[in-house]
Motif scaffolding. Sequence first.
Motif, short mmCIF file in Angstrom:
data_model
loop_
_atom_site.label_atom_id
_atom_site.label_comp_id
_atom_site.label_asym_id
_atom_site.label_seq_id
_atom_site.Cartn_x
_atom_site.Cartn_y
_atom_site.Cartn_z
N PRO A 25 28.10 12.47 24.68
CA PRO A 25 28.18 12.26 26.14
C PRO A 25 27.26 11.15 26.63
CG PRO A 25 28.02 14.59 25.62
CD PRO A 25 27.77 13.85 24.35
N LEU A 26 26.07 11.06 26.04
CA LEU A 26 25.15 9.99 26.45
C LEU A 26 25.76 8.63 26.15
CD1 LEU A 26 22.39 9.11 27.50
CD2 LEU A 26 21.48 9.39 25.18
N PRO B 113 28.14 18.86 28.87
CA PRO B 113 27.08 17.89 29.16
C PRO B 113 27.61 16.61 29.79
CG PRO B 113 27.39 18.15 26.78
CD PRO B 113 28.16 19.23 27.44
N MET B 114 28.85 16.21 29.46
CA MET B 114 29.43 15.02 30.08
C MET B 114 29.57 15.22 31.58
SD MET B 114 30.74 12.00 29.08
CE MET B 114 29.80 11.26 30.42
N ALA B 115 30.06 16.39 31.97
CA ALA B 115 30.21 16.69 33.40
C ALA B 115 28.85 16.68 34.10
CB ALA B 115 30.89 18.05 33.58
N ASP C 66 37.90 7.67 25.55
CA ASP C 66 38.62 8.53 24.60
C ASP C 66 37.66 8.99 23.52
OD1 ASP C 66 40.40 9.79 22.95
OD2 ASP C 66 41.79 8.11 22.78
N VAL C 67 37.25 10.26 23.61
CA VAL C 67 36.31 10.83 22.65
C VAL C 67 37.04 11.41 21.43
CG1 VAL C 67 34.37 12.46 22.37
CG2 VAL C 67 34.77 11.37 24.59
N THR D 41 27.71 6.99 19.56
CA THR D 41 27.12 8.29 19.21
C THR D 41 25.99 8.10 18.20
OG1 THR D 41 29.19 9.49 19.62
CG2 THR D 41 27.59 10.54 18.16
N ILE D 42 26.22 7.28 17.19
CA ILE D 42 25.18 7.03 16.19
C ILE D 42 24.00 6.30 16.80
CG2 ILE D 42 24.65 5.85 14.02
CD1 ILE D 42 27.50 6.41 13.12
#
Length: 289
Positions: free
Chosen positions: A141-142, A172-174, A227-228, A269-270
């Motif tokens: 999400p970050l 957490p995204m919300a 798009d996750v 993400t990484i």
Amino acid sequence: MAAATIAETIDGHKHAQILLDAVAVELAHLAQAPGFAVILVGDDPASHIYVQSKIKMAERLGLHGEAEILPDSITEADLLSIIAALNARDDIDGIQLPLPVHINTLRIMAAVDPAKDVDGLHALNAGRLVHGADALIPCTPLGCLKLIKSMVPDLTGCHAVVIGSSNIVGKPMAALLLEERATVTQTHVHTRDTQFICRSADILVSAVGKPGLVRGGWIKPRAVVIDVGTTRVARPDGGYDVRGDVAFEEAMRVAGAITPVPRGVGPMTIACLMENTVKAAKARLARNG
């Protein structure tokens, strides 16, 4: 007839490198190189490859990274013992836990030192995020938020729709979008009229792992689409493709900007894992004087 809209492709690799360059600057000012450990239970080949990519990135930056590869048969007691040992090590600032379904994730995450919870999944960090306090934030999400803000720096008043309500991404995204003063709608498997809801979104984030779920007709013209989803889809020749939740070609003709799969959210993400590890190390050094 007007030409069809072609959305801007948001290059996750490019934005990840920008973040990694900033992390490298932070590292240069630390007296001790941070370290993180990834605990991987099971023998899923894709997970092993992903873990190794994290270790290689850490080494490239000058962090210490290590992996604990454990069998599916490991007991909860043994896993808790390994976590306790990592909690006690001064050279480990972050602990990551991709776990299979037969492991009680909440109980295991509760055992991780919140100060080393670089996944941001401990209840303390999750609660601090919801309250708008400083916290270690879940990496995906970050990373999504950073990509969104690269396109829309001020989210005040934007309508953001998050498809999915998992503890890892959706919730957490919300919370992050709310903290940015967006108006947030969250949908899940029981939501009615999801397509209608999505059509009003200035920011659309899909994190459900269902290839091609989001069609072009779901998307508001000029919206930013993140798009996750990353699902391996078998090909007739025996190989596989990695596909996202969004029907990419359709979305490109409607959206203003969109992340591809792969090369979208994954690299961020990484990079955010590296950022969280350095953040945890700086906090430890500050506590220890």
